[in-house]
Scaffold this motif. Structure first.
Motif, mmCIF file in Angstrom:
data_model
loop_
_atom_site.group_PDB
_atom_site.id
_atom_site.type_symbol
_atom_site.label_atom_id
_atom_site.label_comp_id
_atom_site.label_asym_id
_atom_site.label_seq_id
_atom_site.Cartn_x
_atom_site.Cartn_y
_atom_site.Cartn_z
ATOM 1 N N VAL A 1 2.000 15.818 -4.380
ATOM 2 C CA VAL A 1 1.769 14.503 -4.993
ATOM 3 C C VAL A 1 2.286 13.407 -4.062
ATOM 4 O O VAL A 1 3.364 13.529 -3.490
ATOM 5 N N ALA A 2 1.493 12.347 -3.922
ATOM 6 C CA ALA A 2 1.860 11.272 -2.999
ATOM 7 C C ALA A 2 2.987 10.396 -3.538
ATOM 8 O O ALA A 2 3.742 9.796 -2.763
ATOM 9 N N TYR B 1 -4.960 1.172 -0.431
ATOM 10 C CA TYR B 1 -5.565 0.501 0.716
ATOM 11 C C TYR B 1 -7.079 0.703 0.740
ATOM 12 O O TYR B 1 -7.847 -0.222 1.023
ATOM 13 N N TYR C 1 0.834 -1.199 0.000
ATOM 14 C CA TYR C 1 0.000 0.000 0.000
ATOM 15 C C TYR C 1 0.864 1.242 0.000
ATOM 16 O O TYR C 1 1.542 1.539 0.990
ATOM 17 N N ARG C 2 0.848 2.005 -1.095
ATOM 18 C CA ARG C 2 1.620 3.241 -1.170
ATOM 19 C C ARG C 2 1.006 4.286 -0.221
ATOM 20 O O ARG C 2 -0.213 4.505 -0.255
ATOM 21 N N PRO C 3 1.833 4.971 0.577
ATOM 22 C CA PRO C 3 1.303 5.973 1.514
ATOM 23 C C PRO C 3 0.523 7.083 0.789
ATOM 24 O O PRO C 3 0.973 7.565 -0.260
ATOM 25 N N SER C 4 -0.589 7.455 1.349
ATOM 26 C CA SER C 4 -1.428 8.543 0.852
ATOM 27 C C SER C 4 -1.930 8.343 -0.574
ATOM 28 O O SER C 4 -2.371 9.280 -1.232
ATOM 29 N N HIS C 5 -1.855 7.088 -1.033
ATOM 30 C CA HIS C 5 -2.533 6.702 -2.271
ATOM 31 C C HIS C 5 -3.845 6.014 -1.927
ATOM 32 O O HIS C 5 -4.181 5.839 -0.749
ATOM 33 N N ALA C 6 -4.563 5.586 -2.960
ATOM 34 C CA ALA C 6 -5.864 4.955 -2.740
ATOM 35 C C ALA C 6 -5.787 3.434 -2.743
ATOM 36 O O ALA C 6 -6.808 2.761 -2.769
#
Lengths: 360, 360, 360, 360
Positions: free
Chosen positions: C302-303, C109, C102-107
């Motif tokens: 940008v995340a 998760y 899960y990439r941080p601050s992406h969608a």
């Protein structure tokens, strides 16, 4: 999303149970600046109300409507119109015996299945008292439609096996109301009355057909694909309690016709392009063509009958049931203003829609 | 608001003209995680496609669908499913003569009235080619409904005056497809075929009725007031090209029945509460009762006939018209998968709706 | 109901994943008879497209749009406009390592939580490539709005801590595009460029603010209660990837003002009733007042950054993550046409709405 | 389509003018079987009602709500909930002088422009009395949300230039209500009170910020594209009278942060996957991630001030205006329950939506 709203532009949302405190609704999207004659609303309600004749249920409701907003100095303001009709002659006691028993061909079982909980008194939300809100909103719509020369008249064209001739009209509401059956052909009306009295005396009920004709809709109302004008009229009518069928123009009779017979030839008349025949019922490809719109609505016999019936209770135990209460032996005379009102709601919606689609 | 969307939860929006580049659509609201067998989509399209037999138009379209999104490793992802079918066998030249002439009982005049501009080639958006998108989306819906044991089968029950018996089914699609007329009663089917060939040879056309039956819908689907399950089915069917009437269960026959005959008594069976008869057509008070849902859809004779017809052009001048092009003498055999698809769209929508309404 | 449609009258429904076959959409409700210059659509897409400068991601997509329906001889026909942009420079391989992380601050998760299944390649549906469809539809809307003299221009007014003066405009798009940062104040633009280059070189990213101004909207657009014009603009902007805040007119600065300072006095000018100041941002009580509409949109950094980050995989195990792929160090220069497009979608919708509400 | 409905699943439609007979509404789509404590509704109304302290308008309304349907034996039945609050302390006479004069920064001019007709008494539909219906419906929603452990608390975090610390909470409503300003930091609250009293004594008004925090929303609520959870929250808040700005999580402060600072790293905790920081405000890609949701709402100073103002009448003539009537010097203390209610409406809608989208 609970399915209690009708219309996208001129939108009625309604509430209320048969034996609750009130029936009411909100009209959102009513265009501003139109005079609304509230007496006309009350008049249509009186054509729908119970107890109006020996052919209808003897529940006695005045059905006096109170308008709460959206009108100012006799005109619509464009803001939502809230309205309310208090229930008065509730006799909930009549329904205690029915609390856990499913009346045949009523919505008791299906409501219980859907919601897991229900207000059993008088059918709750499934009662035809709900149609009061439709008549209020539909008549407000009619008041506006009249100002652009759209005229809607419905009448009883069949009761049981008794069918009137010349079912395309036009008729006036005065002609329709000459007989309490609301069939404008007096001879047929008298036969229909006798048929209704006969089933009433047997503790039974009878179905019927209402025909509706709309004059004055110009060419160009309706949407081409899913929201065809007659599809929306059909949904509107099928949403009325006890309706089992809908047909536009030639309807089911079109099935046995050939294209060469059925096609409506275009001609030029003094008032422009018209059609020689009107099998299309005023709508082609989902869009009005300027000819009268006419359609038919089939009502089943009322499910509430006085005879003993076999059924089950909520636990599946067999029960013999005798419905007391107060019921109509034939619903079509009172359903005439409901059909007119639903037609008005569809038409005003599509009228407003034409404005948004062709803004120039 | 252009009326090109159908469904509130599982929502199809479609686009495309008969002689434009493509027909296509987007399904929004498809639940995630369901396997979708795309061959089934192609199979239903082949049942709808032109040129499939001597009884249908000879326009030759493969109607190969391309899915562009919303599916991953064979399953729905919950994101919108975009799809596309390129038009190939367009012969726009066939339509040049019709540019300014209004074909009787077509949508030429009403589209011109509504939009003031139209793509006249092959009827543009009013062409039945639009129904391709319905079949794609409807079959995706069916693929999911099958996984919850809902089964939809439609068939031709009448062509012109020829009517099959036992019209409530059930039948399998194999039985329906035994004869190219798609009537599961072989004797009736042969008579229907002859009737269609006969009008085709006269340069004429014929109407018909499609009956549809749905098994496996549990009690509790549908909304009580405006969005009654049969009202939504009715709108869905009436939105199909050439449909003039819809009836649920007993339909127009209910009119001449008494309540005591028509009411469906509740009984208890091994599988729970059921009804002894099914005049209700599986729906009571707008909500499914667990019995088979069945309804009928009446189609008019196709408006495109080879005979010379009288009409007018856009300036109102009288014109004699002979339509060349390639047309069906009777539309019902090809309309069977369209009826099934529209039924699937209504049912999946109401299924998803039950989840939102009863979240616990 | 999947949330992939925007607008009630002029309605865009979009589809497509970052690394699927295509991005596309359908515009339903486009009014007929308007000339649409498709080159303008392509031009706005080129302002949005990746790889346009050293400040943006180096993914190289031509983003060539194909229109499939709804246009005839250069004009809108009123039927739905289907369109398609094929994805070309997909490098899905870049994303294999991210399949279960899960990439941080992406969608990543949240999509997995919602759908239980996801197309992980390039963020799938959550990718900003989805905004292509918004720009296509928004520019079609703009083409129509221009014909009624509505003019929309957005620009970068802040990057990180660098803020331009005179943020209410007006500016032309030419002025905005003078510098690749899309800030019309050249000195500020150069500072912003340096700031972006600096974070890019650190493998980091930076946020910013876009200001948008709309001239030519007459008094009377918007709805009084829930669908206030600025509420709809706010939702439109907040639906754009990476947006964290929206303010209309005086916005958050209004908080520390007194009513006597903030109130916009009415005055009479040559062109009618106007206001002396415009803290209201052109909208009062949710309805346009004829003054310029102006608002601000805040974008987070940008995340996707090149630095090593700590996160977890789908089983909750700690993971160190380094995102390769191709990403923007600051999204605001490319987001300018997206803001303009979403504004256009809101405005055309409310324009059409005024027609339905005031039909006379 | 008049914009008086909010929510797609749990949908409030409201009606009523400031000086009409009543304010009311209908909730459609309320799930059945939930206990609704009507005292909680009345309690939230009392937090919103005028005349509750020396800091608010002295109009004296009890705001007693009457529920008319949809509840049976203390529980929701799934049918629409109609409700009504009669207006009592109308002093329409106060407004006669304003009939033809446009109050600065009010909706008088824009309503007149939109509708061509208006009920000028007390602002008619544009009055904040309309928010009563929001509080009733929002509190019904809250009653249900509490049963799935969703908890919403809003508070005043800023008035004019006075800002409290620790603005992310959590706080209880008891803590919030300790001071009539509804700021849970008592020292700040006292300063805020002084600031409000000061402007009140000057016949002026002041703006403020309300912060709202929602605990207990699981990961997976919200839609990915247009109907992002924070976009819907933003629209909800921006639709409240006097709101000029909305920000989610880090909001406008995100602008000056770098990605490496702003990104919320994922970690594993006892209760599953979480994030170390919460700049995202509990929402990523439009979908909740299980962390607390928090956002800020900026209110302008109330437009009704006692000082003399310059304006014009409907004919454009310059007028000096002094508003009498009864008004709030600062609206934020009374707006706290409105913010909570609108948040509840958004959340219950998205909760029900998750059920329809993931039906298995």
């Amino acid at each position: 999303m609970g399915g209690n709203s009708f219309g996208k532009f001129f939108c009625l949302t309604s509430f209320g149970e048969s034996h609750g405190l009130a029936i009411g609704g909100i009209i959102d999207g009513c265009p501003p600046g139109f005079e609304i004659n509230l007496e006309k609303v009350q008049h249509q309600l009186s054509r729908r109300r119970p107890g109006q004749s020996t052919l209808s249920t003897q529940r006695n409701e005045e059905d006096q409507v109170e308008f709460l907003s959206g009108l100012f100095e006799g005109k619509s303001t464009g803001t939502p119109i809230g309205f309310l009709i208090r229930n008065k002659d509730q006799k909930s006691g009549d329904y205690d015996a029915l609390k856990n028993v499913y009346r045949p061909s009523h919505a008791d079982y299906t409501y219980a299945s859907k919601y897991g909980i229900r207000d059993h008194r008088g059918g709750g939300r499934s009662s035809a008292r709900e149609t009061i809100a439709r008549v209020v909103a539909g008549t407000v719509a009619e008041e506006i439609l009249k100002q652009i020369n759209v005229n809607i008249v419905a009448w009883v064209s069949r009761v049981g096996n008794i069918e009137m001739k010349n079912s395309q009209g036009p008729f006036t509401r005065q002609e329709v109301d000459q007989h309490l059956v609301r069939c404008p052909d007096f001879v047929s009306a008298q036969l229909m009355e006798k048929a209704i009295e006969s089933v009433r005396d047997e503790g039974d009920s009878l179905g019927g057909i209402i025909t509706c004709r709309i004059d004055g809709v110009p060419a160009g109302w309706g949407e081409p694909v899913f929201d065809k004008l007659h599809a929306d009229l059909g949904k509107a009518m099928l949403s009325i309690n006890a309706v089992k069928g809908f047909s536009i123009g030639s309807g089911f009779e079109a099935v046995s016709m050939k294209g060469s017979e059925h096609n409506d030839e275009f001609i030029t008349t003094d008032s422009g392009i018209a059609t020689k025949t009107n099998h299309s019922g005023g709508i082609q490809g989902g869009i009005s063509n300027g000819q009268p719109i006419w359609f038919q609505v089939a009502f089943k016999p009322v499910a509430s009958i006085a005879q003993v019936q076999e059924t089950v209770d909520k636990d599946g135990n067999a029960k013999s049931l005798q419905i007391n209460g107060r019921h109509d032996p034939c619903v079509v005379p009172r359903a005439v203003p409901i059909v007119e009102s639903m037609a008005a709601l569809v038409l005003i919606d599509h009228w407003l829609r034409t404005k948004a689609i062709n803004p120039a």
